[in-house]
Design an enzyme around this catalytic site. Structure first.
Site, PDB file in Angstrom:
ATOM      1  N   TYR A   1       0.845  -1.195   0.000  1.00 25.08           N
ATOM      2  CA  TYR A   1       0.000   0.000   0.000  1.00 25.08           C
ATOM      3  C   TYR A   1       0.875   1.237   0.000  1.00 25.08           C
ATOM      4  O   TYR A   1       1.930   1.259   0.631  1.00 25.08           O
ATOM      5  CB  TYR A   1      -0.879   0.052   1.256  1.00 25.08           C
ATOM      6  CG  TYR A   1      -2.054  -0.881   1.248  1.00 25.08           C
ATOM      7  CD1 TYR A   1      -3.287  -0.483   0.754  1.00 25.08           C
ATOM      8  CD2 TYR A   1      -1.939  -2.166   1.765  1.00 25.08           C
ATOM      9  CE1 TYR A   1      -4.375  -1.336   0.769  1.00 25.08           C
ATOM     10  CE2 TYR A   1      -3.019  -3.032   1.778  1.00 25.08           C
ATOM     11  CZ  TYR A   1      -4.233  -2.609   1.278  1.00 25.08           C
ATOM     12  OH  TYR A   1      -5.305  -3.459   1.293  1.00 25.08           O
TER      13      TYR A   1
ATOM     14  N   TYR B   1      -0.555 -10.004   0.505  1.00 18.48           N
ATOM     15  CA  TYR B   1       0.504  -9.422   1.340  1.00 18.48           C
ATOM     16  C   TYR B   1       0.504 -10.062   2.729  1.00 18.48           C
ATOM     17  O   TYR B   1      -0.527 -10.523   3.206  1.00 18.48           O
ATOM     18  CB  TYR B   1       0.375  -7.905   1.416  1.00 18.48           C
ATOM     19  CG  TYR B   1      -0.910  -7.346   2.003  1.00 18.48           C
ATOM     20  CD1 TYR B   1      -1.101  -7.237   3.383  1.00 18.48           C
ATOM     21  CD2 TYR B   1      -1.928  -6.887   1.164  1.00 18.48           C
ATOM     22  CE1 TYR B   1      -2.267  -6.697   3.909  1.00 18.48           C
ATOM     23  CE2 TYR B   1      -3.096  -6.343   1.683  1.00 18.48           C
ATOM     24  CZ  TYR B   1      -3.258  -6.258   3.056  1.00 18.48           C
ATOM     25  OH  TYR B   1      -4.413  -5.723   3.564  1.00 18.48           O
TER      26      TYR B   1
ATOM     27  N   ARG C   1      -2.775 -12.033   3.692  1.00 23.00           N
ATOM     28  CA  ARG C   1      -4.110 -11.653   3.233  1.00 23.00           C
ATOM     29  C   ARG C   1      -4.309 -12.104   1.787  1.00 23.00           C
ATOM     30  O   ARG C   1      -3.428 -11.887   0.952  1.00 23.00           O
ATOM     31  CB  ARG C   1      -4.302 -10.123   3.271  1.00 23.00           C
ATOM     32  CG  ARG C   1      -4.313  -9.430   4.632  1.00 23.00           C
ATOM     33  CD  ARG C   1      -5.402  -9.842   5.599  1.00 23.00           C
ATOM     34  NE  ARG C   1      -6.688 -10.247   5.046  1.00 23.00           N
ATOM     35  CZ  ARG C   1      -7.652  -9.440   4.605  1.00 23.00           C
ATOM     36  NH1 ARG C   1      -7.496  -8.139   4.639  1.00 23.00           N
ATOM     37  NH2 ARG C   1      -8.801  -9.923   4.153  1.00 23.00           N
TER      38      ARG C   1
ATOM     39  N   HIS D   1      -7.213  -8.608  -2.395  1.00 25.76           N
ATOM     40  CA  HIS D   1      -8.543  -8.018  -2.151  1.00 25.76           C
ATOM     41  C   HIS D   1      -8.545  -6.542  -2.507  1.00 25.76           C
ATOM     42  O   HIS D   1      -7.512  -5.884  -2.525  1.00 25.76           O
ATOM     43  CB  HIS D   1      -8.957  -8.203  -0.681  1.00 25.76           C
ATOM     44  CG  HIS D   1      -8.032  -7.515   0.279  1.00 25.76           C
ATOM     45  ND1 HIS D   1      -6.874  -8.111   0.735  1.00 25.76           N
ATOM     46  CD2 HIS D   1      -8.063  -6.284   0.851  1.00 25.76           C
ATOM     47  CE1 HIS D   1      -6.241  -7.276   1.541  1.00 25.76           C
ATOM     48  NE2 HIS D   1      -6.937  -6.152   1.630  1.00 25.76           N
TER      49      HIS D   1
ATOM     50  N   HIS E   1     -10.654  -3.131  -1.150  1.00 25.14           N
ATOM     51  CA  HIS E   1     -11.572  -2.601  -0.138  1.00 25.14           C
ATOM     52  C   HIS E   1     -12.656  -1.761  -0.821  1.00 25.14           C
ATOM     53  O   HIS E   1     -12.348  -0.945  -1.693  1.00 25.14           O
ATOM     54  CB  HIS E   1     -10.824  -1.719   0.858  1.00 25.14           C
ATOM     55  CG  HIS E   1      -9.782  -2.440   1.660  1.00 25.14           C
ATOM     56  ND1 HIS E   1     -10.038  -2.966   2.897  1.00 25.14           N
ATOM     57  CD2 HIS E   1      -8.484  -2.726   1.395  1.00 25.14           C
ATOM     58  CE1 HIS E   1      -8.932  -3.531   3.374  1.00 25.14           C
ATOM     59  NE2 HIS E   1      -7.974  -3.405   2.483  1.00 25.14           N
TER      60      HIS E   1
HETATM   61 FE   LIG Z   1      -6.116  -4.529   2.672  1.00 23.75          FE
END
Ligand SMILES: [Fe+2]
Lengths: 234, 199
Positions: free
Chosen positions: A104, A143, A153, A156, A158
């Site tokens: 991110y 990640y 995770r 995905h 959000h």
């Molecule tokens: Fe996330």
């Protein structure tokens, strides 16, 4: 005055306390929720107020930098519906995600994967009259996170939705079909299996654009309500 | 299960946490300032600290508020008095990420009373949604005002056990630049754990 309430449906929702997702242990109420009737406060809410509420729209997240971001270009589209299948028009859809490497653009993301100078991973649009939305983006990477040993995770995106009223607010995550990480992910698994499937997008050849990008369809269903008060009291 | 639920054709999409990385996407410049200079009504500041069950501040939460304007009108077509709204510039929605000490802060107006179930009247209040890493779904509460005589008969406050009502009544803090400041902490801890609502 009495109002038309939105569906109360908690069977498919994750609990606030789900110890396998360790952060919920110190961040969930110990006391049960107090059930209150929906009032004018809950059935009204921020509808689309355009630029007065949000930043300018971004539907093509691959055009935010000087060049194109790295990774697999994808189209993500679908409809925002209520639980009677009716479209939710003109509602704000906000999304955010990591880049193709699983990172991110956020100062607190410490994952040792490269940032992409051409990708900020955020978009927002309002739905059309049929509740449709469409984004162009990059397929996010999986990640690692520190929840437990070797925790990852699933890929995905959000999603944040407002809907028509304060009661229809929804924040969720869209997963990708066939991802083996979904069923061992404590965040996805906090939702019972049947409802969990509703968060998995489907690959769609008709959304896919020849020679350019794969298409995924993800419909989102918000709480709805009856048309007339009489139906509620029966 | 009622016939209403059986009639549903589409299963609801479930909640998931907002996670820790929403800051680039959700907050916006001025998102916690609901008022312009010419808003009608009494300007106020609403602040509070979000605290976990260990007493530690939560620096990566997000708070949203929704409220009526000073006249008690919701800026929404389902408010039956919507057509009469005079203050078209006040929308009543705000969004604020918590800071490093877990504080949120909104500049808004004191809302007017609004209609409640039946013939009841709801005391002035601000609806609050709390989101964050570790919160699988939104938690909902309200901020009421300590000096409102309408609190006594408020239909929602009446559903809370008396010893917990204080957790949804903001405290009056010293004014800043002449503007009243109200504080409502959101806590997951002990005797002062905030009452959260299922709506
Ligand atoms: Fe996330």
């Amino acid at each position: 005055m009495d109002v038309l309430p939105y569906t109360r449906q908690i069977l498919s929702e994750p609990p606030s306390l789900y110890p396998a997702y360790t952060s919920t242990v110190s961040r969930s109420p110990r006391q049960p929720l107090v059930t209150i009737p929906q009032t004018l406060t809950e059935v009204t809410g921020p509808m689309a107020f355009g630029d007065r509420l949000f930043r300018p729209p971004v539907h093509d997240m691959t055009r935010q930098g000087k060049g194109e971001p790295l990774g697999e270009r994808i189209i993500v589209s679908g409809r925002i519906l209520d639980d009677r299948g009716r479209p939710v028009p003109s509602t704000v859809v906000e999304i955010w995600q990591c880049n193709a490497a699983g990172r991110y653009i956020h100062k607190k993301d410490q994952h040792d994967a490269p940032l992409d100078p051409n990708f900020t991973g955020q978009g927002r649009i309002t739905t059309d009259e049929e509740g449709r939305y469409r984004f162009i983006t990059i397929k996010p990477g999986a990640y690692p996170w520190r929840n437990h040993h070797n925790a990852w995770r699933p890929a995905h995106i959000h999603f944040s939705l407002l809907g028509r009223g304060f009661a229809t607010r929804l924040i969720t995550q869209m997963y990708f079909p066939g991802d083996p990480l979904i069923d061992i992910d404590p965040i996805a698994c906090a939702v019972p299996p049947e409802a969990r499937q509703r968060m998995v997008s489907r690959f769609d050849i008709d959304t896919t654009e020849s020679g350019w990008a794969l298409g995924y369809v993800y419909d989102i269903v918000l709480r709805g309500r009856n048309e007339t008060p009489m139906e509620n009291v029966k | 299960m009622s016939h209403i639920q059986k009639a549903l054709t589409h299963g609801l999409t479930p909640w998931q946490t907002v996670g820790p990385f929403f800051h680039y996407a959700l907050p916006w410049e001025g998102g916690n300032t609901l008022v312009g200079s010419d808003v009608s009504g009494e300007k106020i500041v609403l602040i509070g600290q979000v605290v976990d069950s260990d007493g530690a501040p939560i620096p990566d939460a997000m708070v949203e508020i929704w409220q009526a304007d000073a006249g008690g009108y919701y800026h929404h077509p389902d408010d039956p008095r919507h057509a009469e709204i005079k203050d078209r510039d006040f929308i009543g929605f705000g969004r604020c990420p918590t800071d490093e000490e877990g504080f949120y802060r909104f500049e808004t107006v004191r809302p007017g009373p609004v209609s409640g179930p039946g013939n009841s009247v709801q005391a002035p209040h601000i609806a609050i949604g709390l989101f964050g890493r570790g919160l699988l779904r939104r938690l909902v509460t309200r901020a009421y005002f300590p000096d409102s005589p309408l609190n006594e008969a408020d239909p929602v406050l009446g559903l809370i056990t008396p010893e917990r009502v204080a957790t949804v009544i903001a405290s009056a803090e010293p004014p800043v630049d002449g503007i009243p400041v109200f504080r409502l902490d959101l806590r997951f801890q002990g005797d002062c754990e905030t009452v959260f609502f299922d709506v």
